[in-house]
Structure formats: structure tokens, C-alpha cells
Design an enzyme around this catalytic site. Structure first.
Site, PDB file in Angstrom:
ATOM      1  N   GLU A 195      43.511  51.150  33.075  1.00 29.21           N
ATOM      2  CA  GLU A 195      44.074  50.046  32.308  1.00 29.21           C
ATOM      3  C   GLU A 195      43.876  48.686  33.008  1.00 29.21           C
ATOM      4  OE1 GLU A 195      44.983  50.073  29.228  1.00 29.21           O
ATOM      5  OE2 GLU A 195      45.612  47.974  29.353  1.00 29.21           O
TER       6      GLU A 195
ATOM      7  N   ASP B 137      42.488  42.979  44.327  1.00 28.19           N
ATOM      8  CA  ASP B 137      41.569  42.788  45.456  1.00 28.19           C
ATOM      9  C   ASP B 137      41.571  41.297  45.786  1.00 28.19           C
ATOM     10  OD1 ASP B 137      40.277  45.502  45.860  1.00 28.19           O
ATOM     11  OD2 ASP B 137      40.048  45.216  43.721  1.00 28.19           O
TER      12      ASP B 137
ATOM     13  N   HIS C  35      41.236  47.654  34.678  1.00 27.10           N
ATOM     14  CA  HIS C  35      39.907  47.141  34.301  1.00 27.10           C
ATOM     15  C   HIS C  35      39.914  46.650  32.852  1.00 27.10           C
ATOM     16  CE1 HIS C  35      38.737  50.192  37.474  1.00 27.10           C
ATOM     17  NE2 HIS C  35      38.099  49.124  37.902  1.00 27.10           N
TER      18      HIS C  35
ATOM     19  N   LEU D   1      47.573  49.835  39.679  1.00 27.72           N
ATOM     20  CA  LEU D   1      46.556  50.771  39.217  1.00 27.72           C
ATOM     21  C   LEU D   1      45.307  50.617  40.071  1.00 27.72           C
ATOM     22  CD1 LEU D   1      46.833  50.707  35.316  1.00 27.72           C
ATOM     23  CD2 LEU D   1      48.155  51.995  36.999  1.00 27.72           C
ATOM     24  N   SER D   2      44.694  51.735  40.406  1.00 28.07           N
ATOM     25  CA  SER D   2      43.486  51.733  41.231  1.00 28.07           C
ATOM     26  C   SER D   2      42.730  53.032  40.976  1.00 28.07           C
ATOM     27  CB  SER D   2      43.885  51.668  42.721  1.00 28.07           C
ATOM     28  OG  SER D   2      42.809  52.088  43.527  1.00 28.07           O
TER      29      SER D   2
END
Ligand code: PAF
Length: 279
Positions: free
Chosen positions: A31, A147, A33, A181-182
Site C-alpha cells: 500500500e 527512506d 508504493h 509498511l515495507s
């Protein structure tokens, strides 16, 4: 939505487009991305996402080989999010010869934080993004704020090379319990997944004490690292930095309200997670 694997075909397909919005990814999408794709959609032009697991930004002992390649599922998700075109080159297409020309960010940025623990990461990331920018020629490129250092380094590269692309940062998307999220969350076992929220919680606690004048910054950071280590983590760093250049704030700046970010990187079992909270 079209999936294109070759640079020539991509250039042909995008010829004459001046408003392309671009979302570079390494695939295994979630999600977070898709929120970048939706941000790109706001810009009005065609939305291009790339999927390429970039060998140059992995250290030899890292997870390049086992990084999940899930192209079919990624394409479905991107279609649903309103992406117009996916650029998914293989290694021979993007690196037909060893990539010996590289973009080397100034030492102050890549040698600290992630760069200290993952030497070559920033150079590898910048190099592939520069190359992807040449392929896609976007007007806007959207990167996740999770990031944080990558976003700063890429924005600096675009600025200093006068690239005709606006680099946009989009907010981190979190699970209901607060974990960012990752793609690497998929490596976590069930009990590790429960434990993983200790990283954002430690960063929240550090951020809450960012202006605490009773302890120096180093002591606050050491306490945050020790708390995480006591739970069985191997923290690389939990640190308060100036948002503008990611360098440590002076005590005067910290107490006078300089915009800061609490950045964290820590290993839980075999999985390395990163996160950050602005404060
Ligand atoms: O953030 C990522 O997924 C990667 O670092 C990027 C920007 C796609 C470059 O490989």
C-alpha cells in the site's frame, strides 16, 4: 496498462510526453508504493512506475538474491492504483555492461546513517535513479519519506545536476498498529511482526524527548538504543538529526526548535527495518 521491458520501447512510447510522473520501485509492492502512485496521479500527466531490483545498492551479504520478485502481482496492483505504464527492465537491459560510471553523493550524506552501515547504498541508489530518470524523463518523481535519507540524497542530486524533474516526498503509510509498511516486513515471522512496532514506538519516545533540555542528545539516543536492545533487537542507530541536512543538531538548535527527525535502523532477527518520525 502496458508493461515495457526495453529502454528503446519505453522512449518510443513516452516520446513527446512532458508531464510524466514517475514512481521508481524495486517491486514486491504494498500500500505504501500504491500511495506514491496515487500521489503521482494528482500531477495530471501519465504515471510510470519502474520495477527493478537494483544490485548496486545491496551489499554482498544482503538480501539481493532473496528479494521477492512478484511482477505479475505488482502489475495487478499498479493497474488498480491507476498507473499507466510499468517499466520493468531486466539486469541485461539496464546494466548491459558493468556500471562503472556512478553518481557519488557528497560524503557528508552517504557516509552517515544508512551509508555508515550499508556502504555503497547511496551511490548505488543514486546511480540507478539517475539512469531511470534518463530512461523515463519524468517531470515529477515521487519517493516515500520512509527512506528519509534516500529522499534527501535524490533531491540533492536532482538539484545539483539541474535535472528537469521535481522530486516529491510522500508520507509513510503505516499498518493499523503503527509499523511502517515495507517490502522487508514480509521476512518477519509472526512473533517478530508483533515485536516490530517497538521500532516506531522507540522513535516516538525519542521524538517526544527531542527538546528535553535535561539530557544531552547523545544520552537520549543511547537510552533509546538500549531500550530496543533490551527487547532483543540489534539497533544500528536511533538518532535525532536536523531535517535540512541530516546532521546532528547543536544543543542550542535542538532546544530552540530546529526542525528535527528521529531516524532509526535496527535488526530484528535477520530483518533490518528502518523508520523515522519528524519532530
Ligand atoms: O526505494 C527504493 O525502492 C529504491 O531504493 C529505488 C528508489 C527504487 C532505487 O532502486
Amino acid at each position: 496498462m502496458q508493461v515495457i521491458h526495453s529502454i528503446t520501447e519505453l522512449r518510443h512510447r513516452l516520446a513527446g510526453q512532458e508531464q510524466t510522473a514517475f514512481v521508481p520501485t524495486m517491486g514486491n509492492l504494498h500500500e505504501g508504493h500504491l500511495s506514491l502512485v496515487r500521489e503521482a496521479r494528482q500531477r495530471g500527466g501519465p504515471v510510470v512506475a519502474s520495477i527493478f531490483v537494483n544490485r548496486l545498492q545491496f551489499l554482498p551479504h544482503e538480501d539481493f538474491d532473496r528479494y521477492p520478485r512478484t511482477l505479475a502481482r505488482d502489475v495487478e496492483l499498479l493497474t488498480g492504483a491507476g498507473c499507466d505504464l510499468v517499466f520493468a527492465p531486466d539486469e541485461a537491459e539496464l546494466y548491459p555492461e558493468p556500471q562503472t560510471y556512478k553518481v557519488q553523493p557528497p560524503a557528508a550524506l552517504p557516509d552517515i546513517l544508512e551509508g555508515e552501515f550499508r556502504p555503497g547504498f547511496c551511490t548505488g541508489g543514486c546511480t540507478v535513479v539517475m539512469k531511470l530518470f534518463q530512461c523515463v524523463q519524468p517531470r515529477v518523481a515521487v519517493f516515500g519519506q520512509k527512506d528519509y535519507q534516500q529522499l534527501k540524497v535524490i533531491a540533492g542530486m536532482a538539484r545539483q545536476f539541474a535535472l528537469p524533474v521535481q522530486v516529491v516526498g510522500a508520507p509513510t503509510v503505516r499498518a493499523d498498529d503503527g509499523l511502517a509498511l515495507s517490502s522487508r516486513n514480509g521476512y518477519l515471522g509472526q512473533s517478530e511482526r508483533h515485536e516490530a512496532i517497538a521500532l516506531p514506538q522507540a522513535l516516538q519516545a525519542l521524538a517526544a524527548r527531542a527538546r528535553d533540555g535535561r539530557a544531552p542528545r547523545e544520552a537520549l539516543e543511547a537510552e533509546a538504543m538500549a531500550a530496543l536492545a533490551a527487547r532483543g533487537w540489534a539497533p544500528d542507530s536511533l538518532t535525532l538529526r536536523r531535517r535540512r541536512d541530516l546532521l546532528p543538531p547543536s544543543e542550542a538548535e535542538r532546544l530552540a526548535g530546529e526542525p528535527l527527525v528521529a531516524l532509526g535502523a535496527a535488526r530484528l532477527g535477520a530483518t533490518r527495518l528502518i523508520d523515522n518520525i519528524e519532530c
